[in-house]
Design an enzyme around this catalytic site. Sequence first.
Site, PDB file in Angstrom:
ATOM      1  N   CYS A  35       0.872  -1.170   0.000  1.00  0.00           N
ATOM      2  CA  CYS A  35       0.000   0.000   0.000  1.00  0.00           C
ATOM      3  C   CYS A  35       0.907   1.216   0.000  1.00  0.00           C
ATOM      4  CB  CYS A  35      -0.927   0.023   1.215  1.00  0.00           C
ATOM      5  SG  CYS A  35      -1.942   1.522   1.293  1.00  0.00           S
ATOM      6  N   CYS A  87      -0.779   4.455   2.372  1.00  0.00           N
ATOM      7  CA  CYS A  87      -0.715   4.423   3.850  1.00  0.00           C
ATOM      8  C   CYS A  87      -0.549   2.982   4.309  1.00  0.00           C
ATOM      9  CB  CYS A  87      -1.933   5.094   4.477  1.00  0.00           C
ATOM     10  SG  CYS A  87      -3.511   4.438   3.904  1.00  0.00           S
ATOM     11  N   SER A  88      -1.647   2.321   4.700  1.00  0.00           N
ATOM     12  CA  SER A  88      -1.528   0.942   5.165  1.00  0.00           C
ATOM     13  C   SER A  88      -2.831   0.181   4.956  1.00  0.00           C
ATOM     14  CB  SER A  88      -1.136   0.914   6.649  1.00  0.00           C
ATOM     15  OG  SER A  88      -2.089   1.631   7.432  1.00  0.00           O
ATOM     16  N   CYS A  89      -3.499   0.404   3.829  1.00  0.00           N
ATOM     17  CA  CYS A  89      -4.727  -0.328   3.535  1.00  0.00           C
ATOM     18  C   CYS A  89      -4.419  -1.823   3.483  1.00  0.00           C
ATOM     19  CB  CYS A  89      -5.322   0.148   2.213  1.00  0.00           C
ATOM     20  SG  CYS A  89      -5.921   1.849   2.282  1.00  0.00           S
TER      21      CYS A  89
END
Length: 205
Positions: free
Chosen positions: A110, A113-115
């Site tokens: 990702c 961000c941090s999906c």
Amino acid sequence: MADQFKYREDREVYSAARVRALEALLIKKGIITDRSVDTVLDYFETKMGPFNGAKIVARAWVDHAFKERLVADTPAAIAELALPEGMAGAEGEHMRAVANAPGVHNLIICTLCSCYPWPVLGLPPYWYKDPTFRSRAAREPRAVLKEFGLAVPESTEVKVWDSSAQIRWFVVPERPEGTEGLSEAELEALVTPEAMMGVAVAGAA
């Protein structure tokens, strides 16, 4: 794993202290109760996590038609299985599966961000959110995979899939050789979150 993806040894103590301070403030303001955080953590420890992903992958290994449906319409295929309610809920919206095959290896990242598809992979590891991993995996995936201990042959194509709020990807790893006689439940034990992220392969029997 490369040193650049490691963290200070006291990170858990430091993070726990920050969480306790934030939790205390939210309780004081009446936004949550003292059981709210525990309820959420229990949900992602017992109902939504990599054990669901392992069931999905194991079924794909033993049922080729299911595997095709999983890749074509991931939510619909997942709905066929007896999994907990909420698979398409928090952090599971718009999940999509890609399958490894001879000559093709998939990697999930990702860049924004941090999906991450929590219902099938659990909570994202620290390194997945690290800016170094996110940027380098997009630019030089083979080098990053090698640092994880996975040497991908030059003849194998590496495909990088960028998760987002619109699509959360996960990998169906290749079934390990020598597992023909294993039951579906035994196959589940060979599936790890790392294999479903593409930074490892499924375990050998």
